[in-house]
Motif scaffolding. Structure first.
Motif, PDB file in Angstrom:
ATOM      1  N   PRO A 295       4.089  -2.667   1.278  1.00 36.83           N
ATOM      2  CA  PRO A 295       4.184  -2.705   2.747  1.00 36.83           C
ATOM      3  C   PRO A 295       2.984  -3.404   3.374  1.00 36.83           C
ATOM      4  O   PRO A 295       1.926  -3.548   2.760  1.00 36.83           O
ATOM      5  N   SER A 296       3.166  -3.857   4.610  1.00 38.18           N
ATOM      6  CA  SER A 296       2.103  -4.560   5.328  1.00 38.18           C
ATOM      7  C   SER A 296       1.670  -3.746   6.545  1.00 38.18           C
ATOM      8  O   SER A 296       2.375  -2.849   6.989  1.00 38.18           O
ATOM      9  N   PHE A 297       0.493  -4.109   7.095  1.00 34.83           N
ATOM     10  CA  PHE A 297      -0.113  -3.340   8.168  1.00 34.83           C
ATOM     11  C   PHE A 297      -0.074  -4.092   9.488  1.00 34.83           C
ATOM     12  O   PHE A 297      -0.230  -5.305   9.511  1.00 34.83           O
ATOM     13  N   VAL A 331     -15.144   3.367  10.218  1.00 32.70           N
ATOM     14  CA  VAL A 331     -15.059   2.105  10.971  1.00 32.70           C
ATOM     15  C   VAL A 331     -14.918   0.949   9.973  1.00 32.70           C
ATOM     16  O   VAL A 331     -14.050   0.078  10.114  1.00 32.70           O
ATOM     17  N   ALA A 332     -15.771   0.965   8.947  1.00 29.91           N
ATOM     18  CA  ALA A 332     -15.705  -0.068   7.906  1.00 29.91           C
ATOM     19  C   ALA A 332     -14.367  -0.021   7.171  1.00 29.91           C
ATOM     20  O   ALA A 332     -13.808  -1.073   6.804  1.00 29.91           O
ATOM     21  N   TYR A 333     -13.833   1.177   6.978  1.00 33.21           N
ATOM     22  CA  TYR A 333     -12.558   1.333   6.266  1.00 33.21           C
ATOM     23  C   TYR A 333     -11.411   0.694   7.045  1.00 33.21           C
ATOM     24  O   TYR A 333     -10.584  -0.035   6.478  1.00 33.21           O
ATOM     25  N   CYS A 334     -11.375   0.964   8.358  1.00 36.77           N
ATOM     26  CA  CYS A 334     -10.314   0.368   9.184  1.00 36.77           C
ATOM     27  C   CYS A 334     -10.429  -1.151   9.229  1.00 36.77           C
ATOM     28  O   CYS A 334      -9.413  -1.865   9.203  1.00 36.77           O
ATOM     29  N   ILE A 335     -11.662  -1.666   9.304  1.00 37.08           N
ATOM     30  CA  ILE A 335     -11.861  -3.123   9.310  1.00 37.08           C
ATOM     31  C   ILE A 335     -11.408  -3.710   7.971  1.00 37.08           C
ATOM     32  O   ILE A 335     -10.745  -4.765   7.921  1.00 37.08           O
ATOM     33  N   ALA A 336     -11.727  -3.012   6.862  1.00 39.23           N
ATOM     34  CA  ALA A 336     -11.316  -3.494   5.536  1.00 39.23           C
ATOM     35  C   ALA A 336      -9.798  -3.514   5.409  1.00 39.23           C
ATOM     36  O   ALA A 336      -9.217  -4.455   4.851  1.00 39.23           O
ATOM     37  N   LEU A 337      -9.129  -2.510   5.941  1.00 39.70           N
ATOM     38  CA  LEU A 337      -7.656  -2.475   5.905  1.00 39.70           C
ATOM     39  C   LEU A 337      -7.071  -3.601   6.753  1.00 39.70           C
ATOM     40  O   LEU A 337      -6.060  -4.212   6.380  1.00 39.70           O
ATOM     41  N   ALA A 338      -7.698  -3.859   7.911  1.00 44.41           N
ATOM     42  CA  ALA A 338      -7.188  -4.911   8.798  1.00 44.41           C
ATOM     43  C   ALA A 338      -7.342  -6.298   8.163  1.00 44.41           C
ATOM     44  O   ALA A 338      -6.535  -7.201   8.408  1.00 44.41           O
ATOM     45  N   CYS A 339      -8.393  -6.469   7.341  1.00 46.47           N
ATOM     46  CA  CYS A 339      -8.638  -7.779   6.708  1.00 46.47           C
ATOM     47  C   CYS A 339      -7.736  -8.025   5.510  1.00 46.47           C
ATOM     48  O   CYS A 339      -7.654  -9.155   5.020  1.00 46.47           O
ATOM     49  N   ARG A 340      -7.080  -6.989   4.992  1.00 47.57           N
ATOM     50  CA  ARG A 340      -6.231  -7.133   3.817  1.00 47.57           C
ATOM     51  C   ARG A 340      -4.792  -6.821   4.187  1.00 47.57           C
ATOM     52  O   ARG A 340      -4.475  -5.694   4.582  1.00 47.57           O
ATOM     53  N   PRO A 341      -3.876  -7.775   4.091  1.00 47.58           N
ATOM     54  CA  PRO A 341      -2.490  -7.538   4.516  1.00 47.58           C
ATOM     55  C   PRO A 341      -1.803  -6.430   3.717  1.00 47.58           C
ATOM     56  O   PRO A 341      -0.877  -5.802   4.220  1.00 47.58           O
ATOM     57  N   GLY A 343      -3.470  -3.827   2.494  1.00 46.41           N
ATOM     58  CA  GLY A 343      -4.211  -2.610   2.773  1.00 46.41           C
ATOM     59  C   GLY A 343      -4.675  -1.792   1.593  1.00 46.41           C
ATOM     60  O   GLY A 343      -5.588  -2.178   0.868  1.00 46.41           O
ATOM     61  N   PHE A 344      -4.030  -0.659   1.384  1.00 50.54           N
ATOM     62  CA  PHE A 344      -4.478   0.323   0.397  1.00 50.54           C
ATOM     63  C   PHE A 344      -4.453  -0.219  -1.040  1.00 50.54           C
ATOM     64  O   PHE A 344      -5.117   0.328  -1.911  1.00 50.54           O
ATOM     65  N   PHE A 345      -3.686  -1.270  -1.287  1.00 49.16           N
ATOM     66  CA  PHE A 345      -3.556  -1.798  -2.642  1.00 49.16           C
ATOM     67  C   PHE A 345      -4.609  -2.863  -2.965  1.00 49.16           C
ATOM     68  O   PHE A 345      -4.666  -3.362  -4.072  1.00 49.16           O
ATOM     69  N   GLU A 346      -5.430  -3.216  -1.973  1.00 48.28           N
ATOM     70  CA  GLU A 346      -6.434  -4.259  -2.161  1.00 48.28           C
ATOM     71  C   GLU A 346      -7.788  -3.651  -2.536  1.00 48.28           C
ATOM     72  O   GLU A 346      -8.072  -2.486  -2.240  1.00 48.28           O
ATOM     73  N   GLY A 347      -8.634  -4.465  -3.155  1.00 49.51           N
ATOM     74  CA  GLY A 347      -9.920  -3.979  -3.645  1.00 49.51           C
ATOM     75  C   GLY A 347     -10.925  -3.667  -2.558  1.00 49.51           C
ATOM     76  O   GLY A 347     -11.758  -2.769  -2.720  1.00 49.51           O
ATOM     77  N   GLY A 348     -10.886  -4.410  -1.426  1.00 47.92           N
ATOM     78  CA  GLY A 348     -11.858  -4.183  -0.347  1.00 47.92           C
ATOM     79  C   GLY A 348     -11.814  -2.772   0.205  1.00 47.92           C
ATOM     80  O   GLY A 348     -12.827  -2.052   0.187  1.00 47.92           O
ATOM     81  N   MET A 432       3.684  -4.745  16.541  1.00 47.70           N
ATOM     82  CA  MET A 432       4.122  -5.548  15.393  1.00 47.70           C
ATOM     83  C   MET A 432       5.624  -5.377  15.213  1.00 47.70           C
ATOM     84  O   MET A 432       6.114  -4.257  15.031  1.00 47.70           O
ATOM     85  N   THR A 433       6.356  -6.445  15.283  1.00 49.71           N
ATOM     86  CA  THR A 433       7.810  -6.398  15.182  1.00 49.71           C
ATOM     87  C   THR A 433       8.234  -6.192  13.734  1.00 49.71           C
ATOM     88  O   THR A 433       7.729  -6.858  12.838  1.00 49.71           O
ATOM     89  N   GLY A 434       9.141  -5.265  13.536  1.00 52.78           N
ATOM     90  CA  GLY A 434       9.624  -5.000  12.185  1.00 52.78           C
ATOM     91  C   GLY A 434      10.645  -6.023  11.725  1.00 52.78           C
ATOM     92  O   GLY A 434      11.357  -6.630  12.531  1.00 52.78           O
ATOM     93  N   ASP A 435      10.724  -6.230  10.422  1.00 52.37           N
ATOM     94  CA  ASP A 435      11.710  -7.133   9.833  1.00 52.37           C
ATOM     95  C   ASP A 435      13.070  -6.430   9.816  1.00 52.37           C
ATOM     96  O   ASP A 435      13.203  -5.360   9.223  1.00 52.37           O
ATOM     97  N   PRO A 436      14.112  -6.998  10.474  1.00 49.34           N
ATOM     98  CA  PRO A 436      15.424  -6.327  10.497  1.00 49.34           C
ATOM     99  C   PRO A 436      15.993  -6.091   9.101  1.00 49.34           C
ATOM    100  O   PRO A 436      16.740  -5.137   8.881  1.00 49.34           O
TER     101      PRO A 436
END
Length: 820
Positions: A295-297, A331-341, A343-348, A432-436
């Motif tokens: 999933p994406s954020f 704060v750093a965690y939310c920024i890291a999630l925003a930088c990685r499409p 999110g939770f599956f990325e290393g940052g 953010m618009t969802g994919d139909p």
């Protein structure tokens, strides 16, 4: 009360049945068929975890001890542990590798968390609890080692759980002896009562939140799931780790509520925020069940979320700089999630999770030690406070009125800060618009349903408990809308035949919201714009349902609502921390005469405190008038010996001549000097009828002079008679003992219904009385029965008003006790 105390004392050791179950499980692990099936073991652990929650919270309401942290920590451990066993029993975890990947993140967390509790327990001489914590910590550590090396057998894990059983058995024996011998025999380490007084003094004198420790451990748990993946401790992220994340999220919402009860608004808001992240993480791990892609954020949401964390960190720094710095990790965690499409599956973000795990462990140690020990670990608490004290512009709120309820008595601090923040998050989530084709691919459901729905319901419930009826109604209504909209639009339930049914529901909601908008005209400007701009979002929902949504309208509506909500969030934070209005909510757009006067001018005091009753007594002695609770409805009172106060009470509610004011006493001893002025039959009837919700109208006479009424006597009763009563209410009689006889009238303008809640006293007479003694809803909704005793010597009584006591019961008193 005694039986509940015994139950609370026995629950913790009895709940160590879980340790016995786990000991049996690990001893039988080498067998081909386990002695206890995994599913059955998981269900039993879930039941025991719920008992531990009850035990910990019930005891925590009396003293802030290590017991609380241990109970809640083991409870969440066994909750997640039990669900993992259930997944294994149902075949979701297919091999030993899956079982290891699922269990290890939780085991690592609770090994360290329980070790910290054990260390603090030994330092603070809580030996029994420290031994239990250290044994379970060792068991968890052995189990982790067992999963990675065959050299470690399951018997070592079982031995540690047997130690817990033995210590728990010793505790049970000690408590049984303690109660059977009526507190004469107490085994060492099992007498909880000795430390109770000292800990209560510590917990009330300090501002430490005893529930924060468990909230920090829950942060360790969620961070461990993703941090273990980055460090290679676990092989992958999958559904088996969801129990830890969602158990942490559910428990953290509970910690949020308990933090409001502990009057800690900032930490409660913080734990509300972090619970959202835990539910979002669990959702992301569940998503591959439906779709192969990750999933994406919604990036705008995470940017806004980081801003909310920054603002909260700044305000928390005023209370404790160490806690404020800790929030910067998020704060750093939310920024890291925003930088990685992804999110939770990325290393940052996982790298930040490792940092959060370490920081949470240190904060757990600091908080736990500072709650228990007399010597505190410095957190810079007074440094910022000293700097602000020099400022003439900003002044911190302090003292008893820091969390004074809006109207009357409340056990909770104000939750509006969290409610507004959830509005900000939910509004920016739907940008953010969802994919139909794959509506669940966007991680919107946790943000909209959990933040906009569940946490807003929490805020509405707390607002209602504080007497904020309109605000709570709005929060609850908006929460329901966010939950329904989030599940239908982003849950794939928004089908092609949606138009008519969805439009009808949205229009119905808009009508309700229109009523709230109208009501906020009489509240303040900020709330008016808050409810009005939400109407814009409802309009965008309606246009979308009928396929007539103009391009960009929904984005504009959510931005406007989000900005208004953010202003309300900042205003609520400022008003809860600083005196004065740095960011005002504004005055009511329409000001009604007599409405809202009590909120600012009228003193409100909780009836459950003896100090409040004494303060009301002082006000009455000095010529004030007050609204007080009774055994029936609320009444307006003044001291008999203060004619000016009696006259004020008479005029404040436009007293009608046909409804004269009555006289209340706390005991017949107050009339004893004038006993010779009453007939024997009347005196005996008064003794038989009181205390009760029965007012007796007796002939007026010289006995009135014995009560010191002086010039105020003309306002009480009629020229021929006076209604007298001894109420069957300990608070009221204690007040009369302090003040002397009081003059009483109903706490409502003449001709209106009786007041059955202290909020109604504010609404009707708030700007005309000096104080209100608040005790929530009245025990009865009917006034007292008024009996005419002017002709009782002839054996006849009449009734001016039949209230809560029926005629037959009053006549029965006369027949049984008095007449031959």
């Amino acid at each position: 009360g005694q039986s509940l105390q015994a139950l609370s004392s026995f629950l913790p050791p009895l709940s160590h049945t879980g340790s016995l179950l786990l000991a049996v499980h690990f001893y039988s692990l080498p067998r081909a068929v386990p002695l206890i099936p995994s599913t059955a073991l998981g269900v039993l652990l879930l039941i025991l975890s719920s008992l531990l929650v009850y035990a910990g919270i019930w005891r925590s309401l009396r003293n802030a001890s290590l017991f609380l942290s241990l109970c809640l920590t083991i409870s969440v451990f066994w909750c997640g542990y039990g669900v993992v066993f259930i997944l294994g029993g149902q075949g979701v975890l297919k091999d030993t590798g899956d079982f290891r990947n699922a269990l290890v993140p939780g085991l690592v967390t609770f090994t360290l968390a329980l070790l910290i509790i054990a260390v603090v327990g030994f330092l603070c001489r809580e030996v029994i609890l420290a031994m239990i914590a250290s044994a379970i910590s060792l068991a968890s550590a052995h189990e982790v080692a067992m999963h990675y090396s065959t050299a470690f057998g399951s018997s070592a894990v079982a031995c540690n759980y047997m130690i817990v059983c033995l210590v728990g058995g010793y505790f049970v024996l000690g408590r049984i002896l303690y109660f059977l011998t009526k507190e004469k025999i107490a085994l060492p380490g099992t007498d909880l009562a000795k430390k109770k007084t000292r800990e209560q003094i510590q917990s009330t004198s300090g501002s430490m939140n005893p529930f924060a420790v468990t909230g920090l451990i829950l942060n360790m748990l969620s961070a461990s799931v993703f941090g273990c993946r980055l460090l290679g401790v676990t092989g992958r992220l999958f559904i088996g780790q969801v129990p830890w994340l969602w158990a942490a999220g559910i428990y953290q919402i509970g910690i949020c509520i308990l933090s409001y009860r502990a009057m800690d608004v900032l930490m409660a808001t913080f734990f509300g925020f972090t619970s959202i992240l835990k539910f979002a993480g669990g959702y992301c791990l569940l998503y591959p069940i439906w779709q192969p892609e990750e999933p994406s954020f919604p990036t705008p949401l995470l940017v806004v979320f980081s801003i909310l964390f920054v603002v909260l960190a700044l305000f928390l720094t005023l209370k404790s700089p160490v806690d404020g710095l800790y929030l910067l990790f998020y704060v750093a965690y939310c920024i890291a999630l925003a930088c990685r499409p992804k999110g939770f599956f990325e290393g940052g973000p996982q790298g930040v999770d490792v940092a959060i795990f370490v920081a949470s462990a240190l904060m757990t140690l600091i908080h736990l030690y500072n709650v228990k020990a007399s010597a505190k670990i410095p957190t810079g608490k007074g440094a910022v406070k000293a700097l602000i004290a020099r400022s003439s512009f900003l002044k911190l709120r302090e003292g008893a009125d820091l969390h004074a309820p809006y109207l009357g008595y409340s056990k909770y601090a104000d939750a509006e800060v969290l409610g507004y923040a959830c509005s900000v998050l939910a509004s920016f989530a739907i940008t953010m618009t969802g994919d139909p084709q794959a509506p669940l691919a966007t991680v919107v459901i946790p943000w909209v349903v959990v933040a906009g729905g569940i946490l807003k319901l929490l805020g509405g419930s707390v607002a209602f408990a504080r007497g904020k009826t309109l605000e709570s109604s709005a929060f609850i209504l908006y929460a329901v809308m966010w939950i329904i909209w989030g599940l239908t639009r982003y849950g794939g339930l928004y089908g092609t035949t949606r138009s008519f049914h969805a439009a009808v529901g949205i229009i119905a909601f808009m009508l309700f919201n229109g009523f709230i908008v109208f009501c906020t005209l009489f509240l303040n400007i900020a709330w008016f714009f808050y409810s009005l701009t939400f109407l814009l979002i409802a309009v965008s929902f309606l246009l979308d349902a009928i396929h007539a949504l103009p391009a960009g309208y929904d984005i504009a509506a959510t931005l406007i609502f989000g900005l208004v909500s953010f202003y309300c969030f900042l205003s609520a934070l400022f008003n809860s921390i600083f005196e004065g209005s740095c960011l005002p909510m504004g005055r009511p757009i329409v000001q009604l005469i007599g409405v809202g006067g009590g909120m600012t001018k009228c003193l409100h005091l909780p009836a459950r405190k003896a100090s409040s009753v004494k303060r009301i007594a002082d006000i009455l002695k000095n010529g004030g008038t007050c609204g007080i609770p009774t055994d029936t409805v609320y009444v307006l009172v003044a001291a008999c010996n203060r004619p000016d106060a009696v006259e004020k009470a008479h005029h404040s509610k436009r007293q009608a001549q046909d409804r004269p004011m009555s006289l209340w006493i706390s005991s017949l001893k107050q009339l004893e000097p004038a006993k010779h002025l009453f007939t024997p039959l009347l005196w005996d009837f008064m003794e038989a009828a009181w205390p009760s919700p029965i007012s007796l109208v007796v002939p007026r006479g010289e006995w009135v002079d014995f009560l010191g009424m002086k010039d105020s006597a003309k306002y009480v009763g009629t020229p021929q008679s006076i209604a007298v009563r001894i109420p069957d209410c300990s608070v009221t009689t204690h007040l009369i003992d302090l003040v002397g006889p009081i003059v009483v009238t109903s706490a409502n303008p003449t001709g209106e219904a009786d007041t059955t809640h202290h909020n109604q006293v504010y609404a009707k007479l708030g700007d005309k009385v000096d104080a209100v003694l608040c005790d929530g809803p009245s025990p009865e909704n009917i006034a007292s029965t008024v009996v005419d005793c002017t002709k009782i010597d002839s054996g006849n009584i009449g009734f001016f008003r039949v209230g809560i006591i029926p005629k037959s019961q009053v006549k029965l008193i006369l027949i049984l006790f008095l007449l031959p």
